[in-house]
Design a protein around this motif. Sequence first.
Motif, PDB file in Angstrom:
ATOM      1  N   GLY A  50       7.689 -10.167   3.376  1.00  0.00           N
ATOM      2  CA  GLY A  50       8.091  -9.321   2.265  1.00  0.00           C
ATOM      3  C   GLY A  50       7.517  -7.922   2.371  1.00  0.00           C
ATOM      4  N   LEU A  51       8.166  -6.971   1.704  1.00  0.00           N
ATOM      5  CA  LEU A  51       7.662  -5.600   1.649  1.00  0.00           C
ATOM      6  C   LEU A  51       6.393  -5.553   0.805  1.00  0.00           C
ATOM      7  N   ILE A  52       5.390  -4.840   1.266  1.00  0.00           N
ATOM      8  CA  ILE A  52       4.142  -4.687   0.528  1.00  0.00           C
ATOM      9  C   ILE A  52       4.039  -3.237   0.072  1.00  0.00           C
ATOM     10  N   PRO A  53       4.151  -2.993  -1.243  1.00  0.00           N
ATOM     11  CA  PRO A  53       4.096  -1.612  -1.740  1.00  0.00           C
ATOM     12  C   PRO A  53       2.689  -1.040  -1.639  1.00  0.00           C
ATOM     13  N   LEU A  54       2.639   0.256  -1.326  1.00  0.00           N
ATOM     14  CA  LEU A  54       1.365   0.965  -1.233  1.00  0.00           C
ATOM     15  C   LEU A  54       1.205   1.981  -2.352  1.00  0.00           C
ATOM     16  N   GLY A  55       2.229   2.099  -3.200  1.00  0.00           N
ATOM     17  CA  GLY A  55       2.220   3.121  -4.234  1.00  0.00           C
ATOM     18  C   GLY A  55       2.810   4.426  -3.721  1.00  0.00           C
ATOM     19  N   HIS A  56       3.175   5.301  -4.648  1.00  0.00           N
ATOM     20  CA  HIS A  56       3.699   6.626  -4.307  1.00  0.00           C
ATOM     21  C   HIS A  56       4.992   6.542  -3.502  1.00  0.00           C
ATOM     22  N   GLY A  57       5.764   5.476  -3.743  1.00  0.00           N
ATOM     23  CA  GLY A  57       7.042   5.303  -3.065  1.00  0.00           C
ATOM     24  C   GLY A  57       6.946   4.786  -1.650  1.00  0.00           C
ATOM     25  N   ALA A  58       5.755   4.473  -1.199  1.00  0.00           N
ATOM     26  CA  ALA A  58       5.557   4.006   0.181  1.00  0.00           C
ATOM     27  C   ALA A  58       5.376   2.493   0.215  1.00  0.00           C
ATOM     28  N   SER A  59       5.672   1.911   1.352  1.00  0.00           N
ATOM     29  CA  SER A  59       5.425   0.490   1.573  1.00  0.00           C
ATOM     30  C   SER A  59       5.132   0.268   3.042  1.00  0.00           C
ATOM     31  N   MET A  60       4.485  -0.849   3.349  1.00  0.00           N
ATOM     32  CA  MET A  60       4.231  -1.197   4.744  1.00  0.00           C
ATOM     33  C   MET A  60       5.525  -1.679   5.390  1.00  0.00           C
ATOM     34  N   LEU A  61       5.724  -1.350   6.647  1.00  0.00           N
ATOM     35  CA  LEU A  61       6.816  -1.941   7.394  1.00  0.00           C
ATOM     36  C   LEU A  61       6.563  -3.443   7.514  1.00  0.00           C
ATOM     37  N   VAL A  62       7.626  -4.227   7.532  1.00  0.00           N
ATOM     38  CA  VAL A  62       7.447  -5.675   7.646  1.00  0.00           C
ATOM     39  C   VAL A  62       7.013  -6.012   9.075  1.00  0.00           C
ATOM     40  N   LEU A  82       1.022  10.756  17.999  1.00  0.00           N
ATOM     41  CA  LEU A  82       1.164  11.258  16.634  1.00  0.00           C
ATOM     42  C   LEU A  82       1.942  10.228  15.830  1.00  0.00           C
ATOM     43  N   GLU A  83       1.371   9.801  14.708  1.00  0.00           N
ATOM     44  CA  GLU A  83       2.092   8.946  13.767  1.00  0.00           C
ATOM     45  C   GLU A  83       2.386   9.773  12.523  1.00  0.00           C
ATOM     46  N   VAL A  84       3.661   9.859  12.163  1.00  0.00           N
ATOM     47  CA  VAL A  84       4.075  10.594  10.970  1.00  0.00           C
ATOM     48  C   VAL A  84       4.204   9.583   9.833  1.00  0.00           C
ATOM     49  N   GLY A  85       3.251   9.610   8.908  1.00  0.00           N
ATOM     50  CA  GLY A  85       3.202   8.645   7.817  1.00  0.00           C
ATOM     51  C   GLY A  85       2.117   7.619   8.063  1.00  0.00           C
ATOM     52  N   ALA A  86       0.940   7.840   7.471  1.00  0.00           N
ATOM     53  CA  ALA A  86      -0.206   6.973   7.754  1.00  0.00           C
ATOM     54  C   ALA A  86      -0.137   5.635   7.037  1.00  0.00           C
ATOM     55  N   GLY A  87       0.475   5.627   5.841  1.00  0.00           N
ATOM     56  CA  GLY A  87       0.512   4.387   5.073  1.00  0.00           C
ATOM     57  C   GLY A  87      -0.869   3.826   4.833  1.00  0.00           C
ATOM     58  N   SER A  88      -1.043   2.553   5.116  1.00  0.00           N
ATOM     59  CA  SER A  88      -2.334   1.889   4.894  1.00  0.00           C
ATOM     60  C   SER A  88      -3.277   2.044   6.074  1.00  0.00           C
ATOM     61  N   GLY A  89      -2.788   2.597   7.188  1.00  0.00           N
ATOM     62  CA  GLY A  89      -3.589   2.702   8.397  1.00  0.00           C
ATOM     63  C   GLY A  89      -3.390   1.562   9.378  1.00  0.00           C
ATOM     64  N   ALA A 110      -3.494  10.124  -1.651  1.00  0.00           N
ATOM     65  CA  ALA A 110      -4.004   8.773  -1.904  1.00  0.00           C
ATOM     66  C   ALA A 110      -3.838   7.872  -0.679  1.00  0.00           C
ATOM     67  N   LEU A 111      -2.748   8.051   0.057  1.00  0.00           N
ATOM     68  CA  LEU A 111      -2.534   7.250   1.263  1.00  0.00           C
ATOM     69  C   LEU A 111      -3.430   7.720   2.404  1.00  0.00           C
ATOM     70  N   VAL A 112      -3.695   9.010   2.468  1.00  0.00           N
ATOM     71  CA  VAL A 112      -4.649   9.518   3.447  1.00  0.00           C
ATOM     72  C   VAL A 112      -6.005   8.858   3.237  1.00  0.00           C
ATOM     73  N   ASN A 113      -6.443   8.798   1.981  1.00  0.00           N
ATOM     74  CA  ASN A 113      -7.729   8.166   1.665  1.00  0.00           C
ATOM     75  C   ASN A 113      -7.709   6.678   1.985  1.00  0.00           C
ATOM     76  N   MET A 114      -6.597   6.007   1.653  1.00  0.00           N
ATOM     77  CA  MET A 114      -6.482   4.575   1.922  1.00  0.00           C
ATOM     78  C   MET A 114      -6.570   4.300   3.417  1.00  0.00           C
ATOM     79  N   LEU A 202      16.722  -0.613   7.194  1.00  0.00           N
ATOM     80  CA  LEU A 202      16.623   0.348   6.100  1.00  0.00           C
ATOM     81  C   LEU A 202      15.168   0.460   5.685  1.00  0.00           C
ATOM     82  N   VAL A 203      14.626   1.665   5.752  1.00  0.00           N
ATOM     83  CA  VAL A 203      13.235   1.922   5.384  1.00  0.00           C
ATOM     84  C   VAL A 203      13.207   3.094   4.410  1.00  0.00           C
ATOM     85  N   PRO A 204      12.112   3.280   3.650  1.00  0.00           N
ATOM     86  CA  PRO A 204      12.030   4.429   2.743  1.00  0.00           C
ATOM     87  C   PRO A 204      12.147   5.746   3.507  1.00  0.00           C
ATOM     88  N   MET A 205      12.840   6.705   2.902  1.00  0.00           N
ATOM     89  CA  MET A 205      12.998   8.017   3.515  1.00  0.00           C
ATOM     90  C   MET A 205      11.667   8.764   3.484  1.00  0.00           C
TER      91      MET A 205
END
Length: 217
Positions: A50-62, A82-89, A110-114, A202-205
């Motif tokens: 399942g998709l795991i939300p990270l907040g701020h419209g972001a989620s982890m890739l499955v 280079l990774e564009v979009g750090a997410g949870s790390g 907030a995602l940078v900090n996470m 399909l992934v978040p834009m």
Amino acid sequence: MNFEQARFNMVEQQVRPWEVLDFGVLDLLMSVRREEFVPEAYKSLALSEGLIPLGHGASMLVPVIEGKILQAVQVKRSDKVLEVGAGSGYFAALLAAKADWVRTVDIEPALVNMAHDNLKRYGVENVIVEEGDAVCGWPGSAPYDLIVVSGGVPQIPESLLQQVKVGGRLFAFVGEAPLMTAQLVTCVAEGEYRTESLFENLVPMMRNAPRKSQFTF
């Protein structure tokens, strides 16, 4: 919860059946503990499909998509990434386990900090987490051997392609809802690129992903 059994099930029942058969990738997914990069409220779902939300419209890739990306890009020990979009790390940790170093950039503080906190706690030392908008490139360490865009873009910006070394690769989800195509672009010579369409998903834009009329050449 038995995370080791759940991790085995994730690899054998989710990832491998979707033609992720590279032993190096499967071993990597078994060794990097995904649950350490998931928000506490979703820890019990860390190894599910399942998709795991990270907040701020972001989620982890499955997990299956993470596996398919890793299989496609074939990270090398000498790669500067280079990774564009750090997410949870988490995906940065996967890349870093195979690469020389990874620079992961996110537009959301907030995602940078996470990502920073998760990577530090997990002991990953060859990832730099930075705040900013890298969807059109991140020139500070360019050019890169590998660029991974972790969200959708209507089209790959030319300015991002120009930051791929000759012989380097770029992975991105290209298109818009309801369907995007995972593409692997290889820089075959200066200013020349070969594009492979790998699978549909399909992934978040990506936030601030430029529309075609906004591209800077």
